[in-house]
Design a protein around this motif. Sequence first.
Motif, PDB file in Angstrom:
ATOM      1  N   SER A   4       0.857  -1.178   0.000  1.00  0.00           N
ATOM      2  CA  SER A   4       0.000   0.000   0.000  1.00  0.00           C
ATOM      3  C   SER A   4       0.895   1.230   0.000  1.00  0.00           C
ATOM      4  N   VAL A   5       0.326   2.350  -0.443  1.00  0.00           N
ATOM      5  CA  VAL A   5       1.081   3.593  -0.503  1.00  0.00           C
ATOM      6  C   VAL A   5       0.214   4.737   0.004  1.00  0.00           C
ATOM      7  N   ALA A   6       0.869   5.682   0.655  1.00  0.00           N
ATOM      8  CA  ALA A   6       0.225   6.935   1.064  1.00  0.00           C
ATOM      9  C   ALA A   6       1.164   8.062   0.671  1.00  0.00           C
ATOM     10  N   THR A   7       0.626   9.078   0.025  1.00  0.00           N
ATOM     11  CA  THR A   7       1.395  10.264  -0.339  1.00  0.00           C
ATOM     12  C   THR A   7       0.811  11.428   0.445  1.00  0.00           C
ATOM     13  N   VAL A   8       1.595  11.945   1.377  1.00  0.00           N
ATOM     14  CA  VAL A   8       1.124  12.970   2.303  1.00  0.00           C
ATOM     15  C   VAL A   8       1.716  14.318   1.906  1.00  0.00           C
ATOM     16  N   PRO A   9       0.867  15.282   1.534  1.00  0.00           N
ATOM     17  CA  PRO A   9       1.389  16.611   1.201  1.00  0.00           C
ATOM     18  C   PRO A   9       1.866  17.342   2.468  1.00  0.00           C
ATOM     19  N   THR A  10       3.126  17.759   2.465  1.00  0.00           N
ATOM     20  CA  THR A  10       3.684  18.515   3.574  1.00  0.00           C
ATOM     21  C   THR A  10       5.001  19.145   3.147  1.00  0.00           C
ATOM     22  N   GLY A  11       5.239  20.324   3.604  1.00  0.00           N
ATOM     23  CA  GLY A  11       6.511  20.984   3.350  1.00  0.00           C
ATOM     24  C   GLY A  11       7.603  20.521   4.299  1.00  0.00           C
ATOM     25  N   SER A  12       7.249  19.633   5.240  1.00  0.00           N
ATOM     26  CA  SER A  12       8.194  19.141   6.247  1.00  0.00           C
ATOM     27  C   SER A  12       8.482  17.651   6.082  1.00  0.00           C
ATOM     28  N   ALA A  13       8.404  17.155   4.870  1.00  0.00           N
ATOM     29  CA  ALA A  13       8.538  15.717   4.626  1.00  0.00           C
ATOM     30  C   ALA A  13       9.862  15.155   5.133  1.00  0.00           C
ATOM     31  N   SER A  14      10.965  15.818   4.844  1.00  0.00           N
ATOM     32  CA  SER A  14      12.272  15.336   5.275  1.00  0.00           C
ATOM     33  C   SER A  14      12.382  15.323   6.804  1.00  0.00           C
ATOM     34  N   PHE A  41       9.640  -3.399  10.413  1.00  0.00           N
ATOM     35  CA  PHE A  41       8.814  -3.785  11.554  1.00  0.00           C
ATOM     36  C   PHE A  41       8.644  -5.301  11.540  1.00  0.00           C
ATOM     37  N   LYS A  42       8.215  -5.883  12.657  1.00  0.00           N
ATOM     38  CA  LYS A  42       7.981  -7.329  12.673  1.00  0.00           C
ATOM     39  C   LYS A  42       6.916  -7.751  11.658  1.00  0.00           C
ATOM     40  N   PRO A  43       5.793  -7.003  11.544  1.00  0.00           N
ATOM     41  CA  PRO A  43       4.778  -7.442  10.577  1.00  0.00           C
ATOM     42  C   PRO A  43       5.080  -7.109   9.118  1.00  0.00           C
ATOM     43  N   GLY A  44       5.995  -6.169   8.856  1.00  0.00           N
ATOM     44  CA  GLY A  44       6.286  -5.787   7.476  1.00  0.00           C
ATOM     45  C   GLY A  44       7.245  -4.616   7.408  1.00  0.00           C
ATOM     46  N   THR A  45       7.428  -4.082   6.213  1.00  0.00           N
ATOM     47  CA  THR A  45       8.378  -2.987   6.018  1.00  0.00           C
ATOM     48  C   THR A  45       7.673  -1.720   5.540  1.00  0.00           C
ATOM     49  N   CYS A  46       8.375  -0.611   5.719  1.00  0.00           N
ATOM     50  CA  CYS A  46       7.907   0.649   5.159  1.00  0.00           C
ATOM     51  C   CYS A  46       9.107   1.383   4.577  1.00  0.00           C
ATOM     52  N   VAL A  47       8.965   1.808   3.335  1.00  0.00           N
ATOM     53  CA  VAL A  47       9.975   2.634   2.682  1.00  0.00           C
ATOM     54  C   VAL A  47       9.360   4.020   2.517  1.00  0.00           C
ATOM     55  N   MET A  48      10.080   5.027   2.980  1.00  0.00           N
ATOM     56  CA  MET A  48       9.602   6.407   2.909  1.00  0.00           C
ATOM     57  C   MET A  48      10.507   7.223   1.997  1.00  0.00           C
ATOM     58  N   ALA A  53       7.668  18.673  -1.233  1.00  0.00           N
ATOM     59  CA  ALA A  53       6.220  18.859  -1.062  1.00  0.00           C
ATOM     60  C   ALA A  53       5.473  17.647  -0.522  1.00  0.00           C
ATOM     61  N   THR A  54       6.105  16.464  -0.497  1.00  0.00           N
ATOM     62  CA  THR A  54       5.375  15.269  -0.072  1.00  0.00           C
ATOM     63  C   THR A  54       6.256  14.270   0.662  1.00  0.00           C
ATOM     64  N   LEU A  55       5.591  13.483   1.496  1.00  0.00           N
ATOM     65  CA  LEU A  55       6.191  12.313   2.117  1.00  0.00           C
ATOM     66  C   LEU A  55       5.432  11.110   1.578  1.00  0.00           C
ATOM     67  N   GLU A  56       6.146  10.236   0.878  1.00  0.00           N
ATOM     68  CA  GLU A  56       5.531   9.031   0.340  1.00  0.00           C
ATOM     69  C   GLU A  56       5.951   7.852   1.210  1.00  0.00           C
ATOM     70  N   MET A  57       4.969   7.049   1.597  1.00  0.00           N
ATOM     71  CA  MET A  57       5.232   5.871   2.414  1.00  0.00           C
ATOM     72  C   MET A  57       4.674   4.651   1.687  1.00  0.00           C
ATOM     73  N   TRP A  91      -4.344   5.643   2.667  1.00  0.00           N
ATOM     74  CA  TRP A  91      -3.640   4.514   2.046  1.00  0.00           C
ATOM     75  C   TRP A  91      -4.418   3.987   0.851  1.00  0.00           C
ATOM     76  N   ARG A  92      -3.669   3.545  -0.162  1.00  0.00           N
ATOM     77  CA  ARG A  92      -4.285   2.859  -1.291  1.00  0.00           C
ATOM     78  C   ARG A  92      -3.405   1.660  -1.641  1.00  0.00           C
ATOM     79  N   ARG A  93      -4.048   0.603  -2.034  1.00  0.00           N
ATOM     80  CA  ARG A  93      -3.334  -0.639  -2.394  1.00  0.00           C
ATOM     81  C   ARG A  93      -2.659  -0.479  -3.745  1.00  0.00           C
ATOM     82  N   ILE A  94      -1.506  -1.073  -3.875  1.00  0.00           N
ATOM     83  CA  ILE A  94      -0.795  -1.093  -5.147  1.00  0.00           C
ATOM     84  C   ILE A  94      -0.379  -2.528  -5.443  1.00  0.00           C
ATOM     85  N   ASP A  95      -0.218  -2.832  -6.707  1.00  0.00           N
ATOM     86  CA  ASP A  95       0.201  -4.177  -7.111  1.00  0.00           C
ATOM     87  C   ASP A  95       1.668  -4.223  -7.470  1.00  0.00           C
TER      88      ASP A  95
END
Length: 95
Positions: A4-14, A41-48, A53-57, A91-95
Amino acid sequence: MLKSVATVPTGSASLYLNKLCKHFRHKVPAEWDDHEGRVQFKPGTCVMKADQATLEMVCEAENEEALGVVQYILDDHLVRFARKEEIQVHWRRID
């Protein structure tokens, strides 16, 4: 693997990427720089990824329940760290 992916608009992403990874490294493996981070994490991973302008997770896990746990961890912590901003994570699912 489910993703899944989330793209969060923010000027403070870093800033948020750094705060999240520094916080998580106390309990789980985490590596990062100012523009990209990975948390195992134990249940899975997250790449940010952070830009101006954005933080993508992007989260990945073996099953629906585990993916939900990873997403919840990121949601909860990001909203707390960004309390001066009205951050909403969708969040939205991706393949």
